[in-house]
Design an enzyme around this catalytic site. Structure first.
Site, PDB file in Angstrom:
ATOM      1  N   TYR A 167       2.600   9.970   1.071  1.00 47.21           N
ATOM      2  CA  TYR A 167       3.658   9.362   1.877  1.00 47.21           C
ATOM      3  C   TYR A 167       5.033   9.808   1.376  1.00 47.21           C
ATOM      4  O   TYR A 167       5.561   9.278   0.397  1.00 47.21           O
ATOM      5  CB  TYR A 167       3.557   7.836   1.853  1.00 47.21           C
ATOM      6  CG  TYR A 167       2.239   7.279   2.337  1.00 47.21           C
ATOM      7  CD1 TYR A 167       1.384   8.031   3.152  1.00 47.21           C
ATOM      8  CD2 TYR A 167       1.824   5.995   1.976  1.00 47.21           C
ATOM      9  CE1 TYR A 167       0.174   7.525   3.578  1.00 47.21           C
ATOM     10  CE2 TYR A 167       0.613   5.479   2.424  1.00 47.21           C
ATOM     11  CZ  TYR A 167      -0.209   6.251   3.208  1.00 47.21           C
ATOM     12  OH  TYR A 167      -1.413   5.747   3.632  1.00 47.21           O
ATOM     13  N   LYS A 178      -3.437   5.923  -3.836  1.00 47.78           N
ATOM     14  CA  LYS A 178      -4.564   6.770  -3.449  1.00 47.78           C
ATOM     15  C   LYS A 178      -4.634   8.025  -4.296  1.00 47.78           C
ATOM     16  O   LYS A 178      -3.652   8.428  -4.917  1.00 47.78           O
ATOM     17  CB  LYS A 178      -4.460   7.116  -1.965  1.00 47.78           C
ATOM     18  CG  LYS A 178      -4.338   5.867  -1.088  1.00 47.78           C
ATOM     19  CD  LYS A 178      -4.229   6.181   0.373  1.00 47.78           C
ATOM     20  CE  LYS A 178      -4.007   4.910   1.187  1.00 47.78           C
ATOM     21  NZ  LYS A 178      -2.645   4.360   1.012  1.00 47.78           N
ATOM     22  N   ASP A 223       0.838  -1.200   0.000  1.00 53.73           N
ATOM     23  CA  ASP A 223       0.000   0.000   0.000  1.00 53.73           C
ATOM     24  C   ASP A 223       0.870   1.247   0.000  1.00 53.73           C
ATOM     25  O   ASP A 223       1.849   1.337   0.753  1.00 53.73           O
ATOM     26  CB  ASP A 223      -0.913   0.022   1.226  1.00 53.73           C
ATOM     27  CG  ASP A 223      -1.711   1.308   1.295  1.00 53.73           C
ATOM     28  OD1 ASP A 223      -2.626   1.480   0.458  1.00 53.73           O
ATOM     29  OD2 ASP A 223      -1.407   2.163   2.155  1.00 53.73           O
TER      30      ASP A 223
END
Length: 325
Positions: free
Chosen positions: A54, A80, A49
């Site tokens: 990030y 995402k 993920d």
């Protein structure tokens, strides 16, 4: 490693979360990041993920550099949308959470076109031709835009087989309930809201997901660190934990020690015991941490511990425990 079904995807029940590899709280070197991902792979992890947020693209670049070397159908990856990375006009101040990053900073964009741009840019950073799972990322103050724009784009991408599964990733369960009722999603990434310290997901989200066959990718299992190493100054939900939470975590740690087990093992196995949880997404910033996570998942936790945990009402009575305790 045990495997689970996530819609049409076959995934490992333990996944590697890449927020720490983006420099969450402290910088991580390229060498440590590569070693972490390689160690996860060698131990059988095949679900990964990530997100533009990030490390402001750093985690995606590092994860992609490793995964590009592997057969594409041998793993599943989620990223995402909702945050585009853009360089500010002036100097970029150091971020509160991510250290050792580039000048780029995230800006909200939950529009249809923004999602399409976000996916294109993520694929470029990853160096991959596709991702398997696409999630709307933290639309806490953008519900209407997410439904009208982001999820409309995600449904198109799923319909034309660009991605296999769609959903949202959030640190709260209430809005995920609203999304589950409004949009045909496949999964949610829920961070920190089903742990030994917080079982809020039991109220509405987990029952609804079970009824609609929506998978749960569970993150934040150690609540940002307090359930890995409880002490004054430990993090809870990415902030310094208050005294009451520290005291509760220390009491849980004491109970674990009484039964000759580890708090991390109890925290992880408590979460994976719930049938709604499809994948436990565990972050790691070095090879030792990912190996430790797997050790904690496999460690024998005495039945007497779970019985006392239940008897002392440390967890919600509705929460299933390993072994049916």
């Amino acid at each position: 490693m045990k495997r689970s079904r996530l819609g049409s995807l076959d995934v490992t029940s333990l996944g590697l979360g890449s927020a720490p590899l983006g420099g969450l709280f402290t910088p991580v070197s390229d060498a440590d990041a590569e070693a972490t991902i390689a160690r996860a792979w060698s131990l059988g992890v095949r679900f990964f993920d990530t997100a533009p947020l990030y490390g402001f693209g750093l985690a995606e670049r590092r994860l992609g550099a490793f995964l590009r070397q592997q057969p594409r159908d041998s793993y599943a990856i989620s990223t995402k949308v909702g945050w585009l990375l853009r360089a500010p006009d002036g100097a970029a101040a150091e971020d509160e959470h991510y250290k050792g990053t580039s000048r780029e900073r995230p800006v909200f964009d939950f529009s249809y076109d923004g999602v399409m741009r976000s996916l294109e840019e993520s694929l470029a950073r990853l160096g991959l031709d596709r991702v398997d799972v696409l999630l709307v990322h933290d639309p806490d103050d953008h519900y209407d835009d997410a439904v009208a724009g982001a999820f409309r784009a995600l449904q198109r991408l799923r319909a034309d087989d660009t991605v296999k599964a769609i959903g949202a990733g959030m640190n709260q369960s209430d809005m995920l309930v609203r999304f589950a009722e409004a949009v045909p999603v496949d999964c949610f990434l829920l961070a920190g809201r089903y742990t030994l310290l917080d079982q809020g997901a039991l109220d509405a989200l987990f029952p609804l997901c079970a009824a609609k066959n929506i998978g749960i990718l569970l993150g934040g299992i150690y609540n940002s660190g307090i359930l890995a190493n409880p002490h004054t100054g430990a993090k809870f939900n990415y902030q310094d934990a208050d005294a009451a939470l520290v005291a509760r975590a220390l009491a849980l740690d004491e109970l674990c020690r009484k039964h000759g087990t580890e708090l991390k093992a109890a925290a992880l196995q408590f979460c994976t015991a719930h049938p709604a949880v499809t994948v436990a997404v565990m972050g790691a910033r070095n090879a030792a941490e990912i190996a430790d996570n797997i050790t904690m998942l496999e460690m024998a936790v005495p039945a007497a511990f779970w019985q006392e945990l239940r008897g002392r009402k440390f967890v919600d009575a509705r929460a299933p425990l390993p072994g049916g305790a």
